[in-house]
Write an enzyme that holds these catalytic residues in place. Structure first.
Site, PDB file in Angstrom:
ATOM      1  N   GLU A  44       3.477  -3.300  -0.222  1.00  0.00           N
ATOM      2  CA  GLU A  44       2.772  -4.335   0.591  1.00  0.00           C
ATOM      3  C   GLU A  44       3.821  -5.507   0.777  1.00  0.00           C
ATOM      4  O   GLU A  44       3.377  -6.529   1.248  1.00  0.00           O
ATOM      5  CB  GLU A  44       2.301  -5.039  -0.902  1.00  0.00           C
ATOM      6  CG  GLU A  44       0.329  -4.202  -1.453  1.00  0.00           C
ATOM      7  CD  GLU A  44       0.041  -4.466  -0.136  1.00  0.00           C
ATOM      8  OE1 GLU A  44      -0.481  -5.559   0.889  1.00  0.00           O
ATOM      9  OE2 GLU A  44      -1.448  -3.927  -0.037  1.00  0.00           O
ATOM     10  N   TYR A 130      -2.812 -12.610  -2.365  1.00  0.00           N
ATOM     11  CA  TYR A 130      -3.204 -11.899  -1.269  1.00  0.00           C
ATOM     12  C   TYR A 130      -2.565 -10.042  -2.113  1.00  0.00           C
ATOM     13  O   TYR A 130      -3.021  -9.568  -2.784  1.00  0.00           O
ATOM     14  CB  TYR A 130      -3.349 -11.943  -0.529  1.00  0.00           C
ATOM     15  CG  TYR A 130      -3.083  -9.964   0.619  1.00  0.00           C
ATOM     16  CD1 TYR A 130      -3.963  -9.501   0.875  1.00  0.00           C
ATOM     17  CD2 TYR A 130      -1.513  -9.890   0.216  1.00  0.00           C
ATOM     18  CE1 TYR A 130      -4.309  -8.089   1.188  1.00  0.00           C
ATOM     19  CE2 TYR A 130      -1.772  -8.489   0.475  1.00  0.00           C
ATOM     20  CZ  TYR A 130      -2.683  -7.487   0.914  1.00  0.00           C
ATOM     21  OH  TYR A 130      -2.574  -6.438   1.668  1.00  0.00           O
ATOM     22  N   ASP A 148      -6.037 -11.771   3.151  1.00  0.00           N
ATOM     23  CA  ASP A 148      -4.667 -12.055   3.637  1.00  0.00           C
ATOM     24  C   ASP A 148      -5.398 -12.379   5.513  1.00  0.00           C
ATOM     25  O   ASP A 148      -6.357 -12.911   5.300  1.00  0.00           O
ATOM     26  CB  ASP A 148      -3.772 -11.198   3.886  1.00  0.00           C
ATOM     27  CG  ASP A 148      -4.351  -9.962   4.847  1.00  0.00           C
ATOM     28  OD1 ASP A 148      -5.412 -10.152   5.119  1.00  0.00           O
ATOM     29  OD2 ASP A 148      -3.683  -9.041   5.213  1.00  0.00           O
TER      30      ASP A 148
END
Ligand code: SF4
Length: 242
Positions: A44, A130, A148
């Protein structure tokens, strides 16, 4: 039994069709094969502002150098920077390293290398709303929403085309929709969240909305308005009888 409103029926159909499409068309990416919180975290952070195709090689290389959060925590900053070399935005690497040190110093939660609650995740360095949702959903299969830029675009076009998602009120509305769309189980939420990210990357992109091949075009307000406009234009073009 309580009947579903029209909005709820549309939202449920949107998520169901999205998940069916993802099972057929989702890309086979390395971080989608794991539920290891550390690996999900690394992916991520790497994916922030960076394309998937670029991240794949760096992801493998970084995990080869630092296979666990503890090994990352023990590394020298220069080693971390070297493993991140070429991917850019080095603040992400510094945050990841700081996070690893903070979490290992504080002592991890029992059986959890990272917290699974988005509220706790948000307190860690480099973790915004997010990313907190992504770790909770992709590592722990919690029913957590995530938004996002790509997800916001899809939700805006599909549900609230008139909302400006750059304003605070617009952002709140998009997050509310993201929450309302979540399926009932954490496992289905995992697929739903991966699917909406995938749709934003491949079909409903910033440059073009490929509505003709979109699995949720029947549930999408933007696509419905274009279809209606097309029908009106063709009625105007067809010859009228007197
Ligand atoms: S139908 Fe078109 S605008 Fe709507 S979500 Fe799909 S690609 Fe985006």
């Amino acid at each position: 039994m309580k009947r579903k409103s029209k909005d709820q029926t549309r939202q449920a159909a949107f998520s169901r069709r999205l998940r069916e499409w993802y099972r057929r068309s989702g890309r086979d990416l390395p971080w989608r094969k794991t539920r290891d919180p550390y690996r999900v975290l690394v992916s991520e952070l790497m994916l922030q502002q960076t394309q998937v195709s670029r991240v794949i090689a760096y992801y493998d290389r970084f995990l080869h150098c630092f296979p666990t959060l503890t090994q990352l925590a023990r590394a020298h900053p220069a080693q971390v920077r070297e493993a991140w070399q070429g991917l850019g935005y080095y603040a992400r690497a510094r945050n990841l390293h700081r996070l690893a040190r903070d979490v290992t110093q504080q002592g991890a939660l029992p059986n959890e290398p990272l917290p699974s609650d988005p509220r706790l995740l948000r307190k860690l360095p480099g973790i915004g709303d997010y990313t907190a949702g992504a770790i909770a959903s992709f590592a722990y299969e919690r029913r957590a929403e995530l938004v996002d830029t790509n997800v916001a675009r899809v939700l805006r076009r599909a549900f609230v085309p008139d909302v400006d998602d750059r304003t605070a009120a617009g952002k709140r509305e998009i997050w509310r929709i993201a929450r309302a769309l979540l399926p009932r189980t954490g496992r289905a939420t995992w697929t739903h969240n991966q699917a909406i990210i995938e749709l934003g990357a491949l079909v409903c992109t910033a440059r073009v909305a490929r509505c003709a091949e979109c699995p949720v075009s029947r549930q999408c307000l933007t696509a419905n308005s274009s279809r209606e406009a097309g029908r009106r234009a063709s009625r105007l073009r067809s010859p009228t009888r007197s």
